[in-house]
Write an enzyme that holds these catalytic residues in place. Structure first.
Site, mmCIF file in Angstrom:
data_model
loop_
_atom_site.group_PDB
_atom_site.id
_atom_site.type_symbol
_atom_site.label_atom_id
_atom_site.label_comp_id
_atom_site.label_asym_id
_atom_site.label_seq_id
_atom_site.Cartn_x
_atom_site.Cartn_y
_atom_site.Cartn_z
ATOM 1 N N GLY A 109 34.611 29.508 45.857
ATOM 2 C CA GLY A 109 33.940 30.582 45.146
ATOM 3 C C GLY A 109 32.489 30.310 44.863
ATOM 4 C CE1 TYR A 116 36.971 37.733 43.521
ATOM 5 C CE2 TYR A 116 35.721 37.251 45.524
ATOM 6 C CZ TYR A 116 36.064 36.952 44.216
ATOM 7 O OH TYR A 116 35.505 35.852 43.608
ATOM 8 C CG HIS A 127 31.100 38.532 35.956
ATOM 9 N ND1 HIS A 127 31.439 39.768 36.475
ATOM 10 C CD2 HIS A 127 30.849 37.725 37.035
ATOM 11 C CE1 HIS A 127 31.418 39.716 37.798
ATOM 12 N NE2 HIS A 127 31.051 38.493 38.163
ATOM 13 C CD GLU A 129 28.526 35.665 40.623
ATOM 14 O OE1 GLU A 129 29.195 34.773 41.181
ATOM 15 O OE2 GLU A 129 28.956 36.800 40.385
ATOM 16 C CG HIS A 215 27.343 41.294 38.684
ATOM 17 N ND1 HIS A 215 26.661 40.141 38.340
ATOM 18 C CD2 HIS A 215 28.395 40.886 39.434
ATOM 19 C CE1 HIS A 215 27.268 39.089 38.847
ATOM 20 N NE2 HIS A 215 28.342 39.508 39.510
ATOM 21 C CB SER A 227 32.154 37.258 46.789
ATOM 22 O OG SER A 227 31.028 36.988 45.988
#
Length: 371
Positions: A109, A116, A127, A129, A215, A227
């Site tokens: 990740g 996803y 949240h 990153e 975001h 991602s």
């Protein structure tokens, strides 16, 4: 009576095929035809559920799926030149211009992508990153995703509005924003002068988020996305800020900023990165010297870090019991980056950050071992 738990719970097990079938059936109940599932219509229905609906709507979301276990939408072990495009997210985090290339380890990740699998109304709540890293998200196939974003420069304003909007949640969960379980309408943010931008991501499109930018978003139907994170030179001040904030809140970082800086300084790098390192390394040295200066031995005499060694045989990584900073024991100095551990009287590991001298005497001390 205990308050009802909220957020995400483990769901059923699906194959990709069975999940898609379930997701399509669910969407048809809400929107019998694609003509009725226009983006604005879906968005209005979503916020009606979040803000006003009295009924519970439960959806599934296959999030944070490790590609080493579940597979990637990109070639995982490129064998031909046509597979080595930098847009392959298995390669992207370690490209030469990404600072993550200076770290050997791979973190799912972060420096390795995750998959996803979404359905109608599957949500990723507000949240940032981990460690305020950049992120890149690619939508392989399926329905679109609505994204909302707040500039990193307005992060503190965003957090203040969140705390004002749901104070009861922050009272019971001070680290609420780290849990990815809270969604409030962009309308509330805009009404409080927090700028919010939105984007409709379609299959075949990338979305990039910037450091410290909050975001959130949701899916319009079955889709499959991938991602990962990366770090450019301008991320370094954000990395330092996040590391300090995590330490204060006893939260683990996903990488060692000290190690990254040391590796970058000792390996070939660009002139622009060199300029950044000239700013960051003195800060790192200043903080480290200050903390090392304050280590006090059990006998009440000062010792330098070189002699505050761990004498046990266990050389596995230790994590500070206070700030969650993970390092290796001092005796393996070549693998230990700056804030080495000392062993407290209670027998638990602490990093220098929390092994400080509390006395009032701030005069210089001389190491009683090496002078």
């Amino acid at each position: 009576e205990e308050e009802e738990d909220f957020g995400y719970h483990d769901g059923k097990m699906f194959t990709l095929t069975s999940f898609k079938k379930m997701a399509n059936t669910f969407k048809k109940k809400w929107f019998p035809s694609e003509e009725l599932a226009k983006p604005n219509t879906v968005e209005n229905a979503y916020w009606k559920i979040v803000e006003t609906s009295d009924e519970t709507v439960q959806v599934h979301y296959g999030s944070d799926l490790d590609v080493t276990m579940h597979g990637s939408g990109f070639i995982m072990e490129p064998t031909e030149e046509r597979h080595t495009s930098g847009w392959n997210l298995n390669i992207f985090p370690k490209l030469p211009d990404s600072l993550l290339s200076y770290l050997d380890e791979s973190t799912a990740g972060v420096s390795a992508p995750m998959m996803y699998i979404g359905m109608l109304f599957s949500t990723f709540c507000w949240h940032t990153e981990d460690n305020y890293l950049f992120s890149i998200n690619y939508l392989h196939e399926g329905a679109s995703k609505t994204w909302y974003g707040v500039p990193g420069s307005k992060a503190e304003m965003f957090e203040a509005v969140m705390q004002k909007t749901v104070p009861e949640l922050f009272k019971t969960n001070p680290d609420l924003l780290y849990q990815l379980v809270t969604m409030i309408s962009p309308r509330i943010l805009v009404d409080n002068n927090v700028p919010v931008y939105s984007f409709l991501q379609e299959a075949g499109q990338f979305v990039i988020t910037f450091p410290k930018a909050y975001h959130a978003g949701f899916s319009h139907g079955f889709n499959c996305a991938e991602s990962t994170n990366f770090a450019l030179e301008e991320w370094l001040p954000f990395g330092r800020e996040s590391t300090e904030k995590y330490r204060q809140r006893s939260r683990s970082s996903v990488l060692s900023l000290d190690k990254l800086l040391c590796n970058a300084a000792s390996q070939p790098h660009s002139q622009t990165l060199n300029d950044r390192l000239k700013e960051e390394l003195p800060i790192m040295r200043r903080d480290e010297c200050y903390l090392r200066e304050k280590v006090l031995s059990k006998e009440g005499t000062w010792k330098c870090i070189q002699f505050s060694t761990y004498e046990g045989k266990d050389t596995t990584a230790k994590e500070c019991t206070v700030c969650k900073k993970e390092e290796l024991p001092i005796m393996r100095r070549d693998e230990c980056y700056l804030r080495e551990k000392v062993l407290s009287k209670e027998g638990t590991w602490k990093c220098i950050q929390f092994s400080t001298y509390e006395g009032k005497d701030t005069t210089a001390k001389e190491c009683t071992v090496c002078k």
